[in-house]
Design a protein around this motif. Structure first.
Motif, PDB file in Angstrom:
ATOM      1  N   GLY A 239    -118.268 -68.467 -28.238  1.00 41.89           N
ATOM      2  CA  GLY A 239    -118.834 -69.198 -27.113  1.00 41.89           C
ATOM      3  C   GLY A 239    -120.044 -68.552 -26.459  1.00 41.89           C
TER       4      GLY A 239
ATOM      5  N   ASP B 292    -109.416 -63.552 -16.515  1.00 42.35           N
ATOM      6  CA  ASP B 292    -109.804 -64.803 -17.177  1.00 42.35           C
ATOM      7  C   ASP B 292    -110.656 -65.670 -16.264  1.00 42.35           C
ATOM      8  N   LEU B 293    -110.349 -65.582 -14.982  1.00 44.23           N
ATOM      9  CA  LEU B 293    -111.126 -66.402 -14.054  1.00 44.23           C
ATOM     10  C   LEU B 293    -112.512 -65.816 -13.844  1.00 44.23           C
TER      11      LEU B 293
ATOM     12  N   LEU C  15    -114.136 -64.319 -16.112  1.00 43.86           N
ATOM     13  CA  LEU C  15    -114.867 -64.703 -17.325  1.00 43.86           C
ATOM     14  C   LEU C  15    -115.331 -66.150 -17.271  1.00 43.86           C
ATOM     15  N   ALA C  16    -114.637 -66.946 -16.473  1.00 43.96           N
ATOM     16  CA  ALA C  16    -115.000 -68.360 -16.384  1.00 43.96           C
ATOM     17  C   ALA C  16    -116.135 -68.596 -15.394  1.00 43.96           C
TER      18      ALA C  16
ATOM     19  N   TYR D 194    -119.531 -70.341 -16.387  1.00 36.49           N
ATOM     20  CA  TYR D 194    -119.449 -71.789 -16.574  1.00 36.49           C
ATOM     21  C   TYR D 194    -119.412 -72.499 -15.227  1.00 36.49           C
ATOM     22  N   LEU D 195    -118.604 -71.938 -14.329  1.00 37.26           N
ATOM     23  CA  LEU D 195    -118.449 -72.557 -13.023  1.00 37.26           C
ATOM     24  C   LEU D 195    -119.787 -72.537 -12.272  1.00 37.26           C
TER      25      LEU D 195
ATOM     26  N   THR E 115    -122.751 -72.396 -13.478  1.00 46.35           N
ATOM     27  CA  THR E 115    -123.706 -73.322 -14.092  1.00 46.35           C
ATOM     28  C   THR E 115    -123.434 -74.757 -13.650  1.00 46.35           C
TER      29      THR E 115
END
Lengths: 375, 525, 324
Positions: free
Chosen positions: C239, C289-290, C292-293, C296-297, C299
């Motif tokens: 990804g 994990d959050l 790492l997210a 995306y958030l 963006t």
């Protein structure tokens, strides 16, 4: 503006997808040959693996079930000219919805009540995960392709976080929920058939296949026989016309994405309620993306989607057989074929159209000349 | 051409040019001779093949057959680059400017002069300044193009062509977006260019412009070149006849209107875009039962926006209008669906973009805007057979051909598509009909039919607001004529007061000739 | 205190390492998208070239040969994307997606056929990889208080491709703003017909952009498998191509903004990996994990226009058809 090559409808709907699949198979065959294996042999293995061996048809249909849901999801969005490549994430969240419902109620409610509830939960979670990018597109102008990609990753992060954390069954290493009680299970087709005294081999094929077929009917009615479908298609073909007609374009976009996400979310019922009976990490394994190939091949029509799903179901099941029969080619071959099919039927869509239109023009010329044409 | 004259040097000679798009023969054996240093006009109706012809000359399309000679040399023009190399420049109808680039960057694009933009820019800047001075084309080279008014953007286009060394300049419908003053300025520029020896090919469908500025004129009709004449030896009437191919026009059987009660009352309607540009300013008007009110104006002066506001597509940002008993304001906006239920029908200006959905069947296009159903038929189900029966009836009433409800809307001719829209909107028996460009891209036969339908509808008591760029259409159909300029109503004329001179002056925003200035008229109405 | 400073610097150092492929891909994305071609195939191009680099490096024992082949492979994929989206005027998103899926299948299929290691390439020896470059006097200067560790930990010790990536940002900015090609590139993404009528080929300009993007993605892939890692692992891009796409959007299609976004996203990932299993007061175990997210958030939030507004090139996604 040059007019698009005029292909007769039967050729566009029937012949072009076949040619696309054929082209994809030829190219993959070349890859197989380069690797040093016999492509025809590989093909036979796949066909046997998908249809001939005991229980293989059940497996093929089980995979097809996933693809019908995700393919319908992509197709519904396509009709509004929305490119939903977030099926993967929507299906993933659908699994969360089904899982949470079962975790909460599986000791409380009987199957007859729990299963429909879990189906609704999976659809609603998927719908929300589709509707948010829809909202962002409609009201904030964010490009739906990019947002749905981001939402796939967000869904994956959330699921990892939950399954490795709060939802993990106590005293267990692997990131998954506990197994649900039998109340939450969708019955296997072979169990149903066997109950009627007919012998059928064991396979993961379960009642969600029937739900998938019902969803096809539902989508057909929605798109071609309902006022909402009219609004969706008008919005897709011409935003200007929709606005002129007083169709609330933003609302239609959001609703369409919710329906699309809901259909993708329902893919989870096959995996979670039908087979795994718990929510596990990564159960979507790319089926959401396969839905794009299915919708492209199936020309966004339920019938086409069923056929394309069968094809991809056979590819997936047959591809698994490659692992056993060959040391050098594996099921990843299927990914290659899938990529090629998407390439030929999507990106390179116009490659075969024009030559074919010319060819058909030559072949059919005498007939249409006799018929004469009225302008 | 008079005999005995020495043949003047030709800048352009086209012989037997043919071009087809699919089944449409856009250019049939077209010949053209353009004398060096002249302003040569090509006139013809929309769709006569003028744009195709100059696009071939400029290398945008390849001709199917035929010869092109430039300055006496036979050549092939395969790309725009070839044309530019031959000293041909083109000002397109839709400007070919990168909106977020500066004037200088736009002028340089494709002719940067060196690999480094900066090095090229210095030279380009001085060349540009010199050109600006020589031809009186003042533009600030550092302005961002999208912030310039349309007239100046057009100057940038001309400068671009000259910068590339154009000695032959093609202008494709250059005045469609200009006010009469800007048009006059453009003509001044063109005359100045002619003085300097530039050959100009002017494509237009406006007779007035041909008469005003050209030396020679060629007339196109249905893809064919039908005449080449010296402008001084012809008349507008002759040209018009050549363009249309038969005696114009179209006297509509127009009886005296019997206006009834007001149907639409607009009070100080305003529309300002998010960027703060005023598109409509203080529009007030009243429409009564049984009258046709025409709105005249150069396109782009707010007519389209007015239709959008009155049909509910866009909410006004100020003022209000009243349809029947419902009042629509910025605070209480409406939508097209609600206005339809109030009896407002709308034939949109651009039928391809709004009026029909091209891939839909005729039957489906026939309910566009009415698909959510009325009170007695408000379910969610849409019955195909009902749609088709309904459509077949309309097709019979309006003589729509071919009468096939299942045929895709895209497969009907322009005139028949327009009849689909009209049939749909009229058959609801509206109280108020908003009509934009009812006969754009429609053949003569259909024009007459459409005009008759509009008059008949008026006689039944419907109020009609007619927007058209065709002054003839406005004058022959309207009972009253309102004139718009720069988003404002600048005046009103009764049917028998209106003539082209008066309307032209008012459209230009200059006061009407009865001593009342346009601004006062605007304030009064 | 000194220890905390060192920890911080090590995180910055790690951020840069993680950010390198993102930077290369984001610059690639800028070239494609500024020219008006949507490029979600960054991921697939990077994956294929990561495989090609590792495979060739393993066979020839030369990281450089691997890099060259990686660039070639990625360029070919760029040309395929161009064929679909420029010449045949197909759907650019679908074409990009097809390339990504194709890359997933092809890398594993060829990998298994070539090396029989379940889709991996053999582990590369030190000599077959791009090695860290210790800058002169790194150890000596490193003992200086505060500033010394910056030189030793953050600036020194990177392999050549990290420097290439940083240079690529300057290169991209230079090309876009200072050169003839850059002017044409920006024009073709905004208003292709303007370029066409100026006598410059729209298709050629777009193809060139896609080829440059291919080169940059090729280097990103080679970095992953022959510099940062020591061999190809299936789905090793995981990804990153999409994160680079997000960074490019986050940077509003500008080289400097995209660089900063890549560094930010790289930093988030570096922090997340350092927080693995760390207990944070009040929260408990760090929600890695959050974290790492977050790219995306962020963006999505930016795209939605809640903070600033990212405006894509106007003609993006539209195949160029001459108007009648």
């Amino acid at each position: 503006m040059t007019p698009p090559p005029a292909l007769p409808r039967w050729a566009d709907v029937g012949l072009i997808p076949l040619i696309n699949v054929l082209a994809a198979l030829v190219v993959s065959g070349i890859v197989v040959a380069v690797i040093g294996e016999n492509p025809f042999e590989a093909m036979m293995v796949m066909i046997k693996g998908a249809f001939v061996y005991k229980g293989s048809l059940g497996y093929t249909l089980y995979y097809a079930t996933n693809f019908i849901f995700t393919g319908l999801a992509v197709a519904v969005a396509f009709h509004a000219m929305l490119f939903n490549i977030g099926g993967e994430g929507q299906a993933y969240l659908g699994g969360l919805g089904a899982g949470l419902t079962c975790l909460m109620f599986d000791s409380m409610f009987p199957a007859l009540f729990l299963v429909p509830l879990a189906i609704m939960a999976s659809a609603s979670f998927g719908a929300v995960w589709g509707a948010i990018p829809g909202y962002l597109q409609a009201k904030r102008g964010s490009h739906i392709v990019i947002t749905t990609i981001m939402f796939n990753f967000l869904a994956a992060s959330i699921m990892v976080w939950l399954l490795a954390g709060r939802l993990k069954a106590p005293g267990q290493m692997s990131p998954e929920t506990r197994s649900f009680s039998a109340n939450a299970e969708l019955p296997f087709i072979h169990d149903i058939i066997n109950a009627f005294g007919v012998e059928m081999a064991r396979s993961p094929l379960n009642l969600s296949f029937v739900v998938a077929l019902l969803a096809c009917v539902g989508v057909w009615v929605l798109i071609w026989r309902s006022r909402l479908g009219y609004a969706i298609r008008a919005t897709g073909h011409s935003t200007g016309a929709a606005e002129y007609a007083g169709i609330p374009v933003s609302t239609v976009i959001i609703i369409t994405m919710a329906i699309s996400g809901g259909l993708a979310g329902m893919m989870a019922i096959n995996e979670i309620l039908g087979v795994q009976h718990r929510t596990i990490l990564g159960f979507t394994s790319g089926y959401g993306f396969t839905g794009i190939a299915v919708a492209l091949m199936g020309r966004n029509h339920p019938i086409g989607i069923i056929l394309a799903s069968l094809l991809f179901g056979a590819l997936y099941q047959g591809g698994a057989e490659l692992d056993f029969e060959f040391s050098t080619i594996t099921r990843e071959m299927v990914l290659l074929i899938q990529g090629l099919i998407i390439l030929f039927s999507g990106g390179l869509a116009y490659m075969f159209n024009q030559p074919l239109a010319h060819l058909l023009g030559l072949l059919l010329a005498p007939r249409s000349a006799k018929g004469g044409q009225n302008g | 051409m008079a005999n005995g004259d020495p043949t003047p040097p030709l800048a352009i000679e086209l012989s037997a040019i043919n071009k087809s798009f699919g089944g449409v023969h856009a250019n049939k054996d077209v010949n053209l001779k353009v004398v060096s240093g002249h302003i040569h006009g090509i006139i013809g109706e929309n769709g006569a093949g003028k744009s195709t012809l100059v696009s071939i000359l400029y290398g945008f399309y390849a001709a199917d057959s035929g010869l092109i000679s430039i300055n006496g040399q036979t050549t092939t023009v395969r790309h725009s680059a070839d044309a530019i190399g031959w000293g041909i420049g083109m000002v397109h109808q839709h400007f070919m400017l990168v909106p977020n680039f500066t004037v200088l960057e736009n002028v340089m694009l494709g002719h940067e002069g060196s690999l480094s933009v900066e090095a090229g820019a210095q030279k380009a800047r001085s060349t540009l300044n010199k050109l600006s001075e020589d031809f009186g084309l003042a533009v600030d080279p550092d302005m961002i193009v999208e912030n310039l008014p349309v007239g100046l953007q057009q100057r940038v286009e001309i400068l671009k062509a000259l910068f590339r060394g154009a000695e032959i300049l093609i202008l494709d419908e250059p005045t469609g977006v200009l006010t009469p003053q800007e048009t006059e300025q453009l003509f001044e520029i063109l005359r100045a260019l002619r003085e300097q020896g530039v050959t100009i090919l002017l494509i237009t469908h406006k007779l007035k412009e041909i008469m005003a500025i050209t030396d020679d004129v060629s007339v196109m009709r249905d893809g064919e070149m039908v005449a080449h004449i010296e402008t001084a030896r012809t008349s507008p009437a002759e040209l018009a006849e050549l363009m249309v191919g038969r005696k114009v026009l179209l006297e509509v059987d127009h009886t005296l209107a019997k206006p009834g009660v007001p149907v639409l009352q607009a009070q100080n309607l305003c529309l300002t875009t998010a960027n703060g540009i005023d598109q409509l300013t203080d529009i007030s008007l009243t429409l009564r039962e049984g009258e046709i009110v025409g709105i005249a104006g150069v396109s782009g002066n707010g007519q389209s926006e007015l239709l959008d506001v009155l049909s509910g597509i866009t909410a006004p940002t100020g003022g209000s209008f009243r349809v029947g008993i419902s009042e629509i304001t910025a605070q209480q906006p409406s939508d097209p669906a609600q206005l339809r239920s109030l009896g407002v029908a709308h034939v949109p200006e651009d039928r391809h973009k709004c009026g029909i959905v091209l891939p839909f069947s005729a039957a489906e296009s026939m309910i566009l805007g009415y698909s959510s159903g009325d009170k007695k038929n408000g379910g969610w189900w849409l019955s195909p057979s009902e749609l088709e029966t309904n459509c077949a009836d309309r097709m019979q009433d309006f003589d729509i051909r071919p009468p096939l409800p299942k045929l895709a809307s895209a497969n009907f001719s322009g005139g028949n598509q327009q009849k689909i829209v009209l049939a749909r909107e009229i058959s609801t028996q509206p109280k108020l009909l908003l009509v934009g460009q009812p006969t754009r891209g429609v053949d003569i036969g259909a024009i007459e039919f459409i005009h008759k339908q509009l008059i008949a509808l008026r006689n039944k008591g419907c109020a009609i607001l007619l927007v058209s760029v065709e002054l003839d259409e406005i004058m022959s159909l309207s009972d009253r004529i309102l004139v718009m300029n720069n988003g404002q109503m600048v005046g009103e004329l009764a049917r028998d007061e209106a003539d082209e001179q008066r309307l032209g002056l008012m459209m230009a925003g200059i006061g009407a000739d009865d001593g009342v200035t346009a601004l006062q008229m605007g304030a009064k109405s | 205190m000194a220890d905390l400073w060192l920890q911080f610097l090590l995180t910055i150092d790690a951020s840069l390492r993680v950010a390198t492929p993102l930077i290369l891909c984001a610059m690639a994305g800028i070239f494609s998208e500024k020219s008006g071609v949507i490029d979600i195939s960054l991921e697939g191009k990077m994956l294929m070239s990561a495989f090609a680099a590792a495979a060739v490096a393993a066979m020839t024992s030369s990281a450089l040969a691997g890099l060259m082949v990686a660039i070639g492979v990625s360029m070919l994929l760029g040309l395929l994307h161009g064929l679909a989206s420029i010449t045949l005027r197909g759907n650019q998103v679908i074409s990009g997606l097809a390339i990504n899926i194709l890359a997933s299948g092809l890398t594993v299929t060829i990998g298994i056929a070539m090396f029989r290691q379940g889709g991996q390439t053999p582990n590369l020896a030190r000599a077959e990889r791009f090695r860290p470059i210790e800058l002169p006097l790194a150890e000596q200067l490193g003992s200086l208080p505060l500033i010394g560790p910056i030189y030793r930990e953050v600036i020194s010790g990177h392999n050549i491709l990290v420097w290439v990536a940083l240079t690529a940002v300057l290169f991209t900015a230079f090309i876009l703003t200072r050169t003839r090609f850059g002017l044409r590139l920006r024009a073709v993404g905004e208003k292709p017909e303007a370029l066409d009528s100026a006598g410059v080929s729209v298709a050629r300009t777009r193809y060139l952009a896609l080829i440059i993007a291919g080169v940059l993605c090729g280097m990103a892939g080679a970095y992953l498998s022959t510099a940062h890692g020591s061999g190809f692992v299936r789905e090793m891009t995981a990804g990153k191509g999409y994160i680079a796409l997000a960074a490019m959007i986050f940077g509003k299609w500008q080289p400097r903004g995209a660089l900063l976004a890549c560094l930010l996203f790289g930093f988030l990932e570096a922090v997340a990996s350092r927080m693995q299993g760390v207990d944070v007061p009040l929260i408990g175990e760090a929600p890695v994990d959050l974290i790492l997210a977050l790219p995306y958030l962020l963006t999505v939030i930016l795209l939605a226009g809640f903070v600033g507004k990212a405006m894509p090139p106007r003609a993006i996604g539209e195949p160029y058809v001459k108007e009648r």
